[in-house]
Enzyme design. Sequence first.
Site, PDB file in Angstrom:
ATOM      1  N   VAL A  14     -29.953  41.306   6.900  1.00 26.88           N
ATOM      2  CA  VAL A  14     -30.407  40.171   7.723  1.00 26.88           C
ATOM      3  C   VAL A  14     -31.810  40.447   8.276  1.00 26.88           C
ATOM      4  O   VAL A  14     -32.694  39.574   8.249  1.00 26.88           O
ATOM      5  CB  VAL A  14     -29.402  39.875   8.859  1.00 26.88           C
ATOM      6  CG1 VAL A  14     -29.882  38.701   9.696  1.00 26.88           C
ATOM      7  CG2 VAL A  14     -28.012  39.596   8.293  1.00 26.88           C
ATOM      8  N   GLU A 124     -26.759  31.787  17.322  1.00 31.91           N
ATOM      9  CA  GLU A 124     -26.462  30.865  16.210  1.00 31.91           C
ATOM     10  C   GLU A 124     -26.017  31.614  14.959  1.00 31.91           C
ATOM     11  O   GLU A 124     -25.111  31.174  14.242  1.00 31.91           O
ATOM     12  CB  GLU A 124     -27.729  30.040  15.896  1.00 31.91           C
ATOM     13  CG  GLU A 124     -27.559  29.031  14.797  1.00 31.91           C
ATOM     14  CD  GLU A 124     -26.607  27.909  15.174  1.00 31.91           C
ATOM     15  OE1 GLU A 124     -26.977  27.075  16.008  1.00 31.91           O
ATOM     16  OE2 GLU A 124     -25.483  27.878  14.639  1.00 31.91           O
ATOM     17  N   VAL A 127     -22.141  32.847  13.824  1.00 29.74           N
ATOM     18  CA  VAL A 127     -21.060  32.037  13.236  1.00 29.74           C
ATOM     19  C   VAL A 127     -21.554  31.267  12.013  1.00 29.74           C
ATOM     20  O   VAL A 127     -22.497  30.482  12.104  1.00 29.74           O
ATOM     21  CB  VAL A 127     -20.511  31.011  14.256  1.00 29.74           C
ATOM     22  CG1 VAL A 127     -19.285  30.297  13.683  1.00 29.74           C
ATOM     23  CG2 VAL A 127     -20.163  31.669  15.576  1.00 29.74           C
ATOM     24  N   ILE A 131     -25.322  27.769   8.770  1.00 31.32           N
ATOM     25  CA  ILE A 131     -24.886  26.464   9.306  1.00 31.32           C
ATOM     26  C   ILE A 131     -25.175  26.388  10.811  1.00 31.32           C
ATOM     27  O   ILE A 131     -24.760  27.272  11.558  1.00 31.32           O
ATOM     28  CB  ILE A 131     -23.372  26.264   9.078  1.00 31.32           C
ATOM     29  CG1 ILE A 131     -23.024  26.399   7.599  1.00 31.32           C
ATOM     30  CG2 ILE A 131     -22.913  24.926   9.627  1.00 31.32           C
ATOM     31  CD1 ILE A 131     -21.528  26.349   7.324  1.00 31.32           C
ATOM     32  N   GLU A 185     -18.906  42.785   5.701  1.00 35.07           N
ATOM     33  CA  GLU A 185     -19.201  43.617   6.866  1.00 35.07           C
ATOM     34  C   GLU A 185     -19.294  45.077   6.432  1.00 35.07           C
ATOM     35  O   GLU A 185     -18.802  45.454   5.363  1.00 35.07           O
ATOM     36  CB  GLU A 185     -18.078  43.479   7.898  1.00 35.07           C
ATOM     37  CG  GLU A 185     -17.926  42.088   8.467  1.00 35.07           C
ATOM     38  CD  GLU A 185     -19.186  41.613   9.166  1.00 35.07           C
ATOM     39  OE1 GLU A 185     -19.567  42.194  10.185  1.00 35.07           O
ATOM     40  OE2 GLU A 185     -19.808  40.656   8.670  1.00 35.07           O
ATOM     41  N   ASP A 196     -13.268  39.354  11.330  1.00 36.07           N
ATOM     42  CA  ASP A 196     -14.585  38.709  11.394  1.00 36.07           C
ATOM     43  C   ASP A 196     -14.425  37.202  11.657  1.00 36.07           C
ATOM     44  O   ASP A 196     -15.109  36.642  12.523  1.00 36.07           O
ATOM     45  CB  ASP A 196     -15.313  38.955  10.066  1.00 36.07           C
ATOM     46  CG  ASP A 196     -16.638  38.229   9.991  1.00 36.07           C
ATOM     47  OD1 ASP A 196     -17.621  38.724  10.561  1.00 36.07           O
ATOM     48  OD2 ASP A 196     -16.682  37.141   9.385  1.00 36.07           O
ATOM     49  N   LYS A 200     -15.543  34.824  15.005  1.00 34.62           N
ATOM     50  CA  LYS A 200     -16.294  33.557  14.926  1.00 34.62           C
ATOM     51  C   LYS A 200     -15.498  32.411  15.548  1.00 34.62           C
ATOM     52  O   LYS A 200     -16.061  31.570  16.254  1.00 34.62           O
ATOM     53  CB  LYS A 200     -16.630  33.245  13.468  1.00 34.62           C
ATOM     54  CG  LYS A 200     -17.600  34.267  12.857  1.00 34.62           C
ATOM     55  CD  LYS A 200     -17.656  34.124  11.346  1.00 34.62           C
ATOM     56  CE  LYS A 200     -18.606  35.130  10.717  1.00 34.62           C
ATOM     57  NZ  LYS A 200     -18.433  35.234   9.265  1.00 34.62           N
ATOM     58  N   GLY A 297     -25.082  36.495   3.870  1.00 43.23           N
ATOM     59  CA  GLY A 297     -26.247  36.823   3.045  1.00 43.23           C
ATOM     60  C   GLY A 297     -27.493  36.914   3.922  1.00 43.23           C
ATOM     61  O   GLY A 297     -27.574  36.261   4.974  1.00 43.23           O
TER      62      GLY A 297
HETATM   63  N1  HSE Z   1     -19.043  39.351   6.471  1.00 43.01           N
HETATM   64  C1  HSE Z   1     -19.367  38.055   6.921  1.00 43.01           C
HETATM   65  C2  HSE Z   1     -18.829  37.035   5.914  1.00 43.01           C
HETATM   66  C3  HSE Z   1     -20.862  37.936   7.063  1.00 43.01           C
HETATM   67  O1  HSE Z   1     -18.427  37.433   4.829  1.00 43.01           O
HETATM   68  O2  HSE Z   1     -18.775  35.863   6.217  1.00 43.01           O
HETATM   69  C4  HSE Z   1     -21.296  36.793   7.870  1.00 43.01           C
HETATM   70  O3  HSE Z   1     -20.796  36.829   9.156  1.00 43.01           O
END
Ligand code: HSE
Length: 420
Positions: A14, A124, A127, A131, A185, A196, A200, A297
Amino acid sequence: MSAVRLGIAGLGTVAQGVLEILRDNGAVIAARLGREIVVSRIASRSAKPDVDLGGAQFSTNLSDLLSDDVDIVVELIGTEDTAKTLIEQALANGKPVVTANKAVIARHGNELLSNNGQTPLRFEAAVAGAIPIVQALGESLIANRIESIQGIINGTCNYILTAMQEEGTPFDQALATAQKLGYAEADPTFDIEGIDAAHKLTILLSLAFDHPFDFDALHVEGISRVTTEDIQYANELGYRIKHLGIARRTEAGIEARVHPALVAKSNLLGEVDGVLNAVQVAADAAGTTLFSGPGAGGAATASAVLADVGSIVSHMGEKPQVQAARGTNSQNVLPIDQVRCPHYLRIPTKDEAGVFARVAQALSGHGINIEAVIQKEPSTDVASIVLLTQPVLEQQIRAALDEVQQLPQVAGDIARIRVE
Ligand code: HSE
């Protein structure tokens, strides 16, 4: 005006995405914001000589990001405790923070957002990747009472389920590809066991229902028990299997759960494949809206990071807006036992006469009505009864399946997946 200087923590996919976007689109962003955005510092555990830092100063010491030549701290390190400490220190030093760290917000958001006083903390990118769902719920839909949220909010799970569905790719191979592409992750069990997505959903629940961040109240299941067999049977019944985060307002309380679910092929969520995420929001005034896009990504997540940077820059010098309602909703999150939904069941049985009647009798003894059935011829000496139930309370189906599992006619573990 002088440039706005970012100090980035982390140098993973990122962070590299942020550097690339600023390199490629920096002039456009500067024209839109009226200020240039530059990266003055990057701090990470180890240097990556192959990465073009665009002139930023590199250090292995996170506290260097608190120096005077950083205007906004961008936290992209992922580790929960270290990230939390950095965010606290930056806010205490009056530096706005942008984070992509869902674990920190889901677990410590109440504390971090109430204590940040006059300094913005934005998330932002935490999550659903690219988007803009945090902005949508926090601002664009502010005039609504939200009724429900259903989301495909883990790109890795969606990528794996899609590969299992479309190519018959084995689970482990699909996961390895997702890791290689930078979707997963650092610890991929966070993806495949639903943690994960639960981080979110905790954030979405808080934004949609003004609820405190309460990660521990959610019911969480991952995709590791979903088989290609179930994906095929679901397909025959007109469904896809998706990993969903669901939050719904009911009279009894709020439902908040993360688990695999059958979604009708005719539902738009059933068509969201690969690494794409989608969040469907039902609201009283706006009606139902669907937000879809890449959920993981480097570049996609960096796009959301820079959206937060842009928003902070646009409001610099203004009195920060505090969302007074945040965390004020004391409505309970319902225990999973009190949630009611239809179920898909796959019951491996001996290939004998009268087995279906016996299973149906046991289910009906617990008040469970059957909606649809397919009976599969045995491949070896084990047949499968595959059925959909009408809506049923969780505690009811558990009790029924405990009984069915013990029947002498049942020849293996029963698979159960909720239907949305
Ligand atoms: N590991 C997370 C996914 C990355 O696959 O959605 C984005 O939060």
